[in-house]
Design a protein around this motif. Sequence first.
Motif, mmCIF file in Angstrom:
data_model
loop_
_atom_site.group_PDB
_atom_site.id
_atom_site.type_symbol
_atom_site.label_atom_id
_atom_site.label_comp_id
_atom_site.label_asym_id
_atom_site.label_seq_id
_atom_site.Cartn_x
_atom_site.Cartn_y
_atom_site.Cartn_z
ATOM 1 N N PRO A 100 46.969 38.264 67.791
ATOM 2 C CA PRO A 100 48.378 37.979 68.089
ATOM 3 C C PRO A 100 49.240 39.230 67.930
ATOM 4 O O PRO A 100 49.076 40.001 66.986
ATOM 5 N N ASP A 125 48.432 29.902 78.456
ATOM 6 C CA ASP A 125 48.030 29.312 77.181
ATOM 7 C C ASP A 125 47.701 30.403 76.169
ATOM 8 O O ASP A 125 46.675 31.071 76.279
ATOM 9 N N GLY A 126 48.580 30.595 75.205
ATOM 10 C CA GLY A 126 48.331 31.580 74.157
ATOM 11 C C GLY A 126 48.794 32.982 74.497
ATOM 12 O O GLY A 126 48.514 33.922 73.745
ATOM 13 N N TRP A 127 49.525 33.124 75.583
ATOM 14 C CA TRP A 127 50.020 34.425 76.007
ATOM 15 C C TRP A 127 51.497 34.331 76.388
ATOM 16 O O TRP A 127 51.972 33.272 76.802
ATOM 17 N N ARG A 170 49.716 38.653 73.446
ATOM 18 C CA ARG A 170 49.044 37.528 72.777
ATOM 19 C C ARG A 170 49.980 36.890 71.782
ATOM 20 O O ARG A 170 50.611 37.558 70.955
#
Length: 208
Positions: free
Chosen positions: A134, A167-169, A205
């Motif tokens: 992240p 998703d997740g970015w 991220r």
Amino acid sequence: MTTPPSWDAVYAPGAAPPPWDIGRPQPAFVRLADRGLLSGRLLDSGCGTGENVLLAAARGAEATGVDISPQAIARARDKAAERGLTARFEVADALRLGQLGMTFDVLIDSGVFHIFDDADRERYVASLAAVLPPGGRCYLMCFSDRQPGTVGPRRVRQDELRAAFSDGWEVASIEADTFEVNPGIEFSPGTSAAAAQAWLASLVRRAG
């Protein structure tokens, strides 16, 4: 790991350089380096003969490049030695980056995302996520739907990029850019140019 013969053959000794292997970094990545953005622990996914990795290494990054072609990696290592640059090059599958057992601050992708079909595209994004914690950033350049014709890589729309990294970015930006290519390549009928239309995406991220 079995190397697809088509990828290794394009880098065989005596073969004509493939369109993307221009013998220097892509200008878009030079501009990123000039802004100090290619720094820290950096991975080039699908590095070819290593020009973008060596650019980052010359600017002080702890730079690593991976490619599925042993021929490409051998040439990248030779270039590093010839230029006196410290960079790591490994034969690895871009769809299985987690097998490296490493994480990075910055990822770069110069012309890899657009080679995948829908199923492998999803696997590729997950592979990138496996090595980018992240807060890490990925700079990805792919063929754009603004490029006429159908010859060459699959054209990618902005909304496809946003969907792939939904998703997740965080999609920080997508900007129009160009790939420099070897002269004489006809990506659309009747035209021969030394550049092709691209998107340059900056992707971050997210946690969780």
